[in-house]
Scaffold this active site. Structure first.
Site, PDB file in Angstrom:
ATOM      1  N   CYS A 598      16.657  44.293  43.035  1.00  0.00           N
ATOM      2  CA  CYS A 598      17.345  44.843  41.863  1.00  0.00           C
ATOM      3  C   CYS A 598      18.261  46.009  42.222  1.00  0.00           C
ATOM      4  O   CYS A 598      19.296  46.202  41.591  1.00  0.00           O
ATOM      5  CB  CYS A 598      16.341  45.257  40.798  1.00  0.00           C
ATOM      6  SG  CYS A 598      15.193  46.544  41.310  1.00  0.00           S
ATOM      7  N   HIS A 868      12.598  49.918  38.691  1.00  0.00           N
ATOM      8  CA  HIS A 868      13.462  48.754  38.463  1.00  0.00           C
ATOM      9  C   HIS A 868      14.852  49.219  38.047  1.00  0.00           C
ATOM     10  O   HIS A 868      15.004  49.964  37.081  1.00  0.00           O
ATOM     11  CB  HIS A 868      12.870  47.848  37.387  1.00  0.00           C
ATOM     12  CG  HIS A 868      13.693  46.625  37.118  1.00  0.00           C
ATOM     13  ND1 HIS A 868      14.024  45.714  38.105  1.00  0.00           N
ATOM     14  CD2 HIS A 868      14.272  46.161  35.981  1.00  0.00           C
ATOM     15  CE1 HIS A 868      14.750  44.750  37.583  1.00  0.00           C
ATOM     16  NE2 HIS A 868      14.923  45.006  36.299  1.00  0.00           N
TER      17      HIS A 868
END
Length: 953
Positions: A598, A868
């Protein structure tokens, strides 16, 4: 789908508007005659019927032989008027329209519409109803009570119905409201104990079942009902005038809401006479109906070919679509007593056969349109399902099975009513297409039974062969069936673990992912096969590829075939405004995440999706001092990542893994293919070590040598007086405190926020300045006097915090103003320094007030929350032109499944960026709607570009 866009102007006098509503079953792409741009109207959109006033205030049927077209005003795009074929829409009543309109995702809306039972139950949800609420995908549902039911905004002809729910028990504190919506109190509850949701996030709790998801009786139910009096596919006749016409039964059930009238029969006529399209009261009852050749009549008007036709023996009720509603199952369907039989286990091959969600005994099969299930394959792979019929695999019908009386109880419900054949191509040859790996959430046409969503159940991790979701598998038949395992689990009423396969080729009788009225996955029609997991074997054609050794290599496996993206050689500038929006938004858009990627996905999306500030990186020819893999890296970035992203809006994880492997070639760089990294690590390796990009920033500290870097990290102590700082303030504070200046005006400025690691943030909120004025931070640049606006000659760092002179602003003064300012007793001891000016500064410029400003525009924000990374990008000039990107927004499969990236519009960001800093500071972060909270609270890097400087660099 044929359609026409008449105009993009407000629909007024030329049309009558009737309170009739339709749901689109096909996507429309039509041209705006004013702008000549495509306007996308996705399937699942809802339109209101309109009629040309010149025709009259009623619908006029088309001449025989011509396609009927319906005029619609799309409710989500009210300035668009479409004319669509009648077959491409389905009429829905106003109450259903209100429930569906609240669901903004058109695919999810269409999916809920197809689940007729659940949609009907939505009408029962009212204030006081006990419910369960799905707050976030994949998480548990929380109990609650409905406190509000109605529209949140009433700005349209018909408004979506939302439900305000007070969360109870473990759900308390998990909400985002106390019942207030946009300043209006719609219901009352404790803070953060309320939510506003649409029906798709809601589940009614009933005393006699487990909620909306349990409306179909499964094979484990012990309730027995009398089956419909006419067999599906049985032959019947009916009187038409003086003649008798024949046909085949394709539907026999009670009508929803009309149970007291008894059974109705849908007949597919041999001759083209018909008037029924399979719908009743806006609900699809039969997918095989054709308005040209299908009729719907009361059973009293139907003449069975054999009037003495024996009624079938009673059996377990695998309820058909008309029976699924509990309300209807009790009308005109008396319970039948008798023992139920357990299929048990058998040593030979057997098949379940279901039609419209019902278990049916063997019968004449005139149309192979039925879902099916292979119960078991013999332990010896050489033994085939063909044991049941010598003609298995051929087009001729199978022999008639023995009578029910001759079957043992364990075999009573297991018969082979049709020949299993692969669908032929148009040229008559057998189809052997590549694996179909579609992950679209809904079919393009309403060609499947409205089904209940699969109940949550733990999936098996695999079998003795190591098979799991995503594995390539085969069922040993003659010929074998090949496919990808899409689901593993144990349906209600069965003792064995089943695997749901998406087959390589179409097979007569297969479904689109449903089994006994429940959807377990979604694929193309006639490709879903359900078989015992122990009957599956790894695909022998690719034995060398199984199992995939590790996650790093998995994205290069054949199983990733359905997620591949294009290679585009042609250099492509970013598409902006509506054109870019149409390309980029939706599921399976953006860059696909895989295995801790990510940080890289979001950074690349920020840098290249809607900005060309760094396009020179993609074009510089290789030089002799470049690393050997320079060209490989640059070509990969240009043709397989940036160009496809801009043209198609999607890049698969396979391409990103290739880049990650290249990054690991750099000495002292490791873990890029598997570990969590930070964007600055990635940028330093890519820009400095591999591509040798000319440093984006050149910064000088107090007369020292110029330092080169690619991004700027803000270091500073927290100022308790400031609640919500702006990026402008943070950058100026940092430069003043460190005595820094830009030696050159940057074309791209990447600013890292003041935070330590992923967790500790110096400020709870940071306001991302849409425009950054760096004039006062540049060397050798003319600047305005803070007092009179003339040409500044001196800068005083000690005046920076002086509240009497533009507090919080960099202070530079002309000679006269500097003298006056420092005559004040508080400033007598200040030390100020000359401002460095260009040697050839034209004298007339500053005398006429023409001192230029150097400004940069915000084009992307990289955010992080709980390790994230996600991205916000600006696709247009409007303050609300923001998109939110998450490379791992959804998931297809379990541990060895695939991430599904998603790009969604987030116009609410613009509203928050218009708020004053004081209002933002006083606003509870938990009350910030939509994605805007992540932008304001979780910013990690802000990226700015200079439209003018990027032309020269």
């Amino acid at each position: 789908m044929s359609s026409g866009l008449w105009n993009q102007e407000k629909v007024t006098s030329p049309y009558w508007e009737e309170r009739l509503f339709y749901l689109l079953l096909q996507e429309c792409s039509v041209t705006d005659k004013q702008t000549q741009k495509l306007l996308r109207v996705p399937k699942g959109s809802i339109g209101q019927y309109i009629q040309d006033r010149s025709v009259g205030h009623s619908r006029v049927p088309s001449a025989k032989g011509k396609k009927n077209q319906i005029g619609l005003k799309i409710l989500e795009q009210p300035h668009a008027v479409l004319f669509v074929d009648e077959k491409d829409v389905v009429e829905i009543n106003e109450k259903f329209t209100e429930l569906l309109l609240a669901i903004t995702n058109c695919e999810e809306r269409l999916s809920l519409f197809r689940n007729r039972i659940r949609l009907s139950k939505g009408l029962q949800v009212d204030v006081g109803s006990p419910v369960r609420v799905q707050l976030r995908s994949g998480e548990e549902k929380f109990p609650g009570v409905v406190r509000f039911r109605g529209p949140l905004l009433a700005e349209r002809t018909v408004s979506g119905i939302f439900f305000g729910v007070e969360l109870l028990e473990e759900g308390r504190g998990q909400g985002f409201t106390d019942g207030v919506y946009q300043g209006k109190q719609l219901f009352q509850c404790d803070e953060d104990c309320g939510v506003f949701v649409a029906l798709d996030k809601l589940e009614l709790i009933e005393d006699d079942d487990n909620g909306l998801e349990s409306d179909f009786a499964g094979p484990g139910d012990t309730v027995q009902v009398e089956p419909p009096p006419l067999e599906i596919n049985s032959r019947v006749s009916l009187k038409v005038g003086e003649s008798t016409e024949s046909g085949t039964v394709i539907f026999c059930d009670v009508l929803p809401g009309k149970e007291s009238l008894g059974y109705f029969v849908g007949v597919d006529m041999d001759n083209p006479i018909g008037n029924w399209d399979g719908r009743f009261d806006g609900v699809q009852l039969c997918s095989f109906a054709s308005v040209e050749s299908t009729v719907l009549l009361h059973i009293n008007d139907i003449i069975p070919d054999s009037v003495t036709q024996e009624r079938r023996p009673p059996k377990l009720a695998f309820m058909s679509r008309g029976v699924g509603d509990k309300g209807s199952s009790s009308h005109n369907k008396p319970k039948v007593t008798g023992s139920t039989s357990d299929p048990g286990s058998r040593n030979r091959s057997e098949l379940f056969y279901t039609l419209n969600g019902s278990s049916v005994d063997s019968q004449q099969q005139s149309k192979s349109k039925n879902p099916w299930y292979i119960d078991e394959v013999a332990e010896d792979p050489a033994k085939s399902l063909t044991e049941m019929s010598s003609d298995f695999g051929h087009s001729s019908p199978p022999p008639q099975p023995p009578s029910m009386n001759s079957l043992s109880s364990e075999n009573r419900f297991h018969s082979l009513p049709f020949s299993l054949t692969k669908m032929p191509n148009t040229n008559g040859s057998m189809a052997h297409s590549p694996l179909s790996l579609s992950v679209q959430s809904v079919m393009g046409e309403l060609n499947s039974t409205p089904v209940q969503e699969s109940p949550p159940m733990p999936s098996s991790s695999g079998n003795a062969h190591g098979l799991e979701v995503g594995s390539l598998a085969e069922v040993k038949e003659n010929p074998p069936f090949y496919g990808v395992i899409r689901w593993i689990g144990q349906p209600p009423g069965l003792s064995d673990v089943l695997a749901g396969l998406e087959l390589e080729d179409e097979c007569a009788g297969c479904t689109d992912g449903t089994f006994r009225g429940t959807r377990y996955f979604t694929c193309a029609l006639k490709k879903a096969l359900f078989v015992k997991l122990k009957s599956c074997r790894p695909d022998s054609r690719f034995a060398s590829l199984q199992p995939v050794s590790n996650q790093i290599e998995r994205c290069n496996s054949l199983a990733f075939g359905g997620y591949l993206s294009e290679v585009v050689e042609e250099n492509t500038p970013p598409k902006m405004e509506k054109e870019g929006l149409e390309i980029m938004i939706g599921k399976k858009k953006g860059i696909q995440g895989h295995y801790n990627s990510c940080y890289l996905d979001s950074t690349l999306f920020c840098l290249f999706a809607f900005s060309s500030a760094l396009d020179t990186v993609l074009l510089r020819p290789k030089e002799k001092n470049d690393v050997e893999y320079y060209s490989e890296t640059q070509e990969l970035l240009r043709t397989e990542i940036v160009n496809p992203l801009r043209i198609y809006g999607y890049v698969c994880a396979t391409k990103i893994m290739k880049l990650r492997k290249i990054l690991e070639k750099v000495e002292a760089a490791s873990g890029f293919t598997s570990e969590e990294k930070d964007p600055e690590e990635f940028l330093n390796i890519l820009f400095h070590d591999i591509l040798r990009v000319e440093p984006l920033l050149k910064i000088r500290s107090a007369g020292q040598k110029v330092q080169d870097c690619n991004f700027y990290q803000i270091f500073m102590e927290k100022n308790e007086k400031v609640g919500v700082p702006t990026i402008q303030q943070l950058l100026e504070w940092s430069f003043i405190n460190s005595n820094l200046k830009f030696a050159e005006a940057p074309s791209c400025l990447i600013i890292q926020m003041p935070r330590f690691g992923k967790d500790f943030k110096l400020f709870k909120k940071i306001f991302p300045s849409l425009e950054l004025n760096i004039t006062d931070l540049l060397e050798d640049t003319p600047r305005q006097c803070r007092i009179c606006g003339g040409l500044a000659m001196y800068e005083c760092r000690e005046c920076y915090d002086d509240p009497d002179i533009s507090a919080g602003k960099i202070k530079q003064f002309c000679k006269t103003c500097s003298t006056q300012v420092h005559l004040h007793p508080r400033r007598l001891n200040h030390t100020y320094h000359p401002v460095s000016l260009p040697k050839d500064l034209p004298d007339w410029d500053w005398r006429h007030g023409c001192i230029p400003c150097q400004k940069m525009e915000l084009f992307a924000v990289l955010c992080i929350e709980t390790s994230h990374y996600v991205a916000f990008v600006k696709y247009g000039k409007d303050d609300s032109a923001w998109l939110f990107f998450d490379s791992m927004a959804d998931r297809d499969g379990g541990q060895n499944g695939f991430n599904i990236p998603q790009v969604t519009p987030c116009p609410e960001v613009g509203e928050y960026l218009k708020m004053s800093l004081e209002d933002l500071h006083s606003l509870d972060s938990r009350r910030i709607q939509g994605c805007a909270r992540r932008l304001l609270c979780d910013a990690y890097m802000c990226m700015y570009q200079s439209p003018t400087m990027s032309l020269y660099k």
